[in-house]
Structure formats: structure tokens, C-alpha cells
Design a protein around this motif. Structure first.
Motif, PDB file in Angstrom:
ATOM      1  N   THR A 191       0.839  -1.199   0.000  1.00  0.00           N
ATOM      2  CA  THR A 191       0.000   0.000   0.000  1.00  0.00           C
ATOM      3  C   THR A 191       0.873   1.247   0.000  1.00  0.00           C
TER       4      THR A 191
ATOM      5  N   GLU B  76       0.317   5.402  -2.061  1.00  0.00           N
ATOM      6  CA  GLU B  76       0.111   6.047  -3.357  1.00  0.00           C
ATOM      7  C   GLU B  76       1.411   6.558  -3.970  1.00  0.00           C
TER       8      GLU B  76
ATOM      9  N   VAL C 288      -1.819  -0.701  -3.793  1.00  0.00           N
ATOM     10  CA  VAL C 288      -3.106  -0.115  -3.441  1.00  0.00           C
ATOM     11  C   VAL C 288      -2.865   1.269  -2.855  1.00  0.00           C
ATOM     12  N   ASP C 289      -3.632   2.249  -3.313  1.00  0.00           N
ATOM     13  CA  ASP C 289      -3.485   3.614  -2.810  1.00  0.00           C
ATOM     14  C   ASP C 289      -3.882   3.721  -1.339  1.00  0.00           C
ATOM     15  N   ASP C 290      -3.442   4.816  -0.711  1.00  0.00           N
ATOM     16  CA  ASP C 290      -3.786   5.076   0.691  1.00  0.00           C
ATOM     17  C   ASP C 290      -5.226   5.564   0.791  1.00  0.00           C
TER      18      ASP C 290
ATOM     19  N   ILE D 177      -8.241  -0.105   0.261  1.00  0.00           N
ATOM     20  CA  ILE D 177      -7.604  -1.063   1.159  1.00  0.00           C
ATOM     21  C   ILE D 177      -8.609  -2.116   1.608  1.00  0.00           C
TER      22      ILE D 177
ATOM     23  N   THR E  55      -0.201  -7.005   4.554  1.00  0.00           N
ATOM     24  CA  THR E  55      -0.093  -5.700   3.904  1.00  0.00           C
ATOM     25  C   THR E  55       1.250  -5.085   4.258  1.00  0.00           C
TER      26      THR E  55
ATOM     27  N   THR F 174      -4.693   1.258   7.286  1.00  0.00           N
ATOM     28  CA  THR F 174      -4.915  -0.191   7.290  1.00  0.00           C
ATOM     29  C   THR F 174      -5.417  -0.733   8.627  1.00  0.00           C
TER      30      THR F 174
END
Length: 407
Positions: A189, A191, A228-230, A235, A250, A262
Motif C-alpha cells: 500500500t 500512493e 493499493v493507494d492510501d 484497502i 499488507t 490499514t
């Protein structure tokens, strides 16, 4: 504790490593998927059954030495000055006063109950002179001497090694029931992460790659997902997609900053069991469970990510796959300079090894800096400073742990 409370507290209350591990392992159950495989495919797999020997090894009485198979009574009193004199058998069977030439591993001929070593004999014409008396059973390997029929060899949960496969083949086993490898979804994770050619403000994604390869070494089947972006919704979707896996891991977004979503997402979907552990580097690790699937939330700094993967992901994967957790191998070395540690915190100090005239030396590569990947990638291992110590002095003999060992 809420996200805002954690951010204000700054992880002042951190769970000890042993307690955190015990907590998360308590939420992990071994899966029940198995497969029956040929021995050639079983190396490194975990047994799902008790294996007993269907046949003995050896399967026959055998000569344990090169020499002559005899009846022991025929050699009583034999010596250098007064050898026993035997004849070569005509039909391959041993009878009184007759012997048969044998080699190590040969089937013991009918009628024989001992073997005289070749160096204790001399052939004179058609006769064999024996210069040493042997007792009944001497230099003979009995049926089942190595493995008796019905011997229980291995229990479920045993991780098969090449030597195990050789033993199993020798007793007549050609297939074994083993557990399927555990599956793990690896979700990086952030961006700012890209796979290549980073622009200013971007970072090449390494944690997901590293963790997925470590998981593979530890006997799991990893699925390395796209970054996966923040974003909490993104998420959430990524974690839910992988809940069919045995484990979800993650990387990044596990702390208490504005973009660290997360743990909050996991706590909303299930439960965060631990958030913040007393280890360095990498205290912002979080451990949780969603719908029965353990979720390991590793920090984004590369060294912190690796440290926590070894401490938590490795044993969780082993537990999920019904496998034992072998200790990591260590070597002893003398520290070239002091290592400091915060009391109450378990510290992992990266070191390089070199040989010196007076023994092996461990040189710390860096005492801090959880974002400096080279400090661990170029190291030969790490020194674990336990919670009860404030460090080690230069010259102290320490154990250097090989964390990258493939087991």
C-alpha cells in the motif's frame, strides 16, 4: 484505542514481542487441505499423516563385512598359531566345516550364523584357514537392524528433508500425504509507490516483492498484488478480495499518521489484536484477524518490514500450514563496536561478518534507520538484543542470526 488516541500516544504502550506473537498465533488455525504426492515432489512439504515402515531394512540377514560366512562353532579356539581349517562350500550353503565367500551387504547364505573378516583368513589350496574365532551373529546385520517393520518413522507436522525421502524409499514408501502449502495475499500500500522509473516524490515498491519471496522461501504460495493507494475503500476491497487466502499481509500504512488507514480498516472489518510492538526497527506493526483470516500489517520502511515479517509472518504462515517453526541458524562472533538498545525493547542490529586471525568479527552496518534497505540487504545477519539488555559492548561474543535462511 482509537486512531486519534494512538496518534496522540505515539505507541508509548507497546506489546512485548513474545506476547504479540502468542496473541496472533492464538487466532491462527492450520488448514486441512492435503495431497498425496510422490516422494520426488515431497521435499520440504509437511506430513499430514503418521508414516510407518511397511517393510524392514534390511529385508534379509546380510554380511556386515567382506569375508567368509561360517557357522560360528567351527571357529571356536581359532588363533594365529592354531587356525581353524574350513573348506569352500560346493553349493553356496554353509554346513559344518564349510564356508562361503561374502561381501559387505551380501545375503547371508543358508546355514551361516557369523562372518569372519577376510583379513583374519588365508586361502591355502582348497582350504580356508581362520585365525580368529567369531561369535554367533558377529559381523552380521539382522533383518530390520536399520528399521524394523512397523516402526513409526514420522508424525504429522514433520517437514520432510532429502534424508527423510531416502529413508522412506528404503522401507518401500513411494507416496506420502502432505499438507498443501499455505496461501498468502501480499498487498503493498502507498500512493507514492511505483514499480519503476520513479518521479520526484515517488518510491520504487520493494516491500511486496521482498515479502512475497520470503513467504515462498517459508513454504507458502504468495500472490503479489498490485499497489493499493492510501484510500480506506481501496484497502478494504483489497483485503476482502484475499480473505479466501490462509493469510493476508499488507505493507505500509500500519502506523498512526494521516495516511495510515490499514489498522482502522481491519478493525472495522474484524479485529486488530495488537498495534505497536516493543521491537526496533518496526514498532508500528499491527496484527489482526478478519473472518478467521489473520492479517499481518507490516510497516512501510523496508528494514522494519523485513524484521516484522520474520518475527510474525513467518510463524503465522507455518502455523497456517501445520508446519513447525525451526529456529533460525546462528553463528558466534565478536562485536567490533558497541550496540545500544532501549531497555524494554527487542532490537535487531544488522551486522556484517569477517574472519580475523583471532576469530570471526561482527561489524554493525547501522544501528538505526529502518528505511535504509542496504543496511540489511548487505548484512550477513542481525544480532538480537533482548528486552532486558541495554546493548552489547565491543568485544562481546554475540549470536548472529541468519534471518534469510530458507525454512
Amino acid at each position: 484505542m482509537s486512531h486519534d488516541d494512538l496518534e496522540r500516544a505515539g505507541f508509548k504502550d507497546r506489546t512485548r514481542v513474545a506476547e504479540a506473537l502468542e496473541t496472533v498465533l492464538g487466532a491462527v488455525s492450520g488448514h486441512d487441505r492435503t495431497d498425496r504426492v510422490a516422494l520426488g515432489r515431497a521435499d520440504g512439504r509437511t506430513l499430514a499423516e503418521t508414516v510407518t515402515a511397511p517393510s524392514p531394512v534390511p529385508g534379509y540377514d546380510r554380511a556386515a563385512m567382506d569375508g567368509y560366512a561360517v557357522q560360528a562353532a567351527d571357529t571356536f579356539g581359532a588363533s594365529d598359531r592354531s587356525p581353524a581349517v574350513l573348506r569352500e562350500s560346493d553349493d553356496g550353503a554353509v554346513t559344518p566345516d564349510a564356508a562361503v565367500r561374502v561381501h559387505t551387504g551380501s545375503d547371508l547364505p543358508d546355514g551361516a550364523d557369523a562372518v569372519v573378516m577376510i583379513e583374519e583368513t588365508e586361502t591355502v589350496g582348497d582350504e580356508i584357514e581362520v585365525f580368529d574365532a567369531v561369535a554367533e551373529g558377529e559381523n552380521v546385520g539382522d533383518v530390520g537392524e536399520d528399521v524394523a517393520e512397523g516402526t513409526e518413522l514420522y508424525d504429522p507436522g514433520h517437514r520432510l528433508r532429502p534424508s527423510d525421502l531416502g529413508l522412506l524409499k528404503s522401507v518401500g514408501v513411494d507416496r506420502v500425504e502432505v499438507y498443501d502449502p499455505p496461501t498468502v495475499g501480499v498487498i503493498p500500500t502507498g500512493e507514492e509507490l511505483v514499480q519503476r522509473d520513479p518521479a520526484p516524490g515517488e518510491v520504487i515498491e520493494t516491500n511486496g516483492l521482498t515479502v512475497s519471496r520470503l513467504a515462498d522461501r517459508w513454504g507458502a504460495v504468495p500472490t503479489y498484488r498490485n499497489v493499493v493507494d492510501d484510500d480506506p475503500n481501496a484497502i478494504r476491497a483489497a483485503i476482502q478480495r484475499d480473505l479466501a487466502k490462509d493469510v493476508v499481509v499488507t505493507t505500509g500504512g500500519s502506523s498512526v499518521g494521516e495516511r495510515d488507514h490499514t489498522p482502522e480498516v481491519v478493525d472495522d472489518l474484524g479485529e486488530v489484536l495488537v498495534h505497536g510492538v516493543a521491537l526496533k526497527p518496526g514498532h508500528p506493526v499491527a496484527l489482526g484477524v478478519v473472518e478467521g483470516t489473520p492479517v499481518i500489517m507490516l510497516p512501510g520502511y523496508p528494514v522494519a518490514c523485513i524484521v516484522n515479517a520474520v518475527q510474525f509472518l513467518r510463524p503465522v504462515l507455518k502455523r497456517a500450514g501445520n508446519a513447525p517453526v525451526p529456529d533460525l541458524p546462528t553463528v558466534e562472533a565478536a562485536l567490533s563496536r558497541k550496540i545500544s538498545s532501549e531497555p524494554g525493547t527487542r532490537t535487531f542490529a544488522r551486522v556484517r561478518l569477517r574472519e580475523a586471525d583471532d576469530g570471526r568479527i561482527a561489524e554493525p552496518t547501522r544501528a538505526s534507520g529502518s528505511g535504509v534497505l542496504s543496511s540489511v540487504a548487505l548484512a550477513d545477519g542481525w544480532v538480537v538484543v533482548p528486552e532486558g539488555r541495554e546493548g552489547y559492548d565491543a568485544g562481546d561474543t554475540v549470536a548472529v542470526e541468519n534471518w534469510e535462511w530458507s525454512a
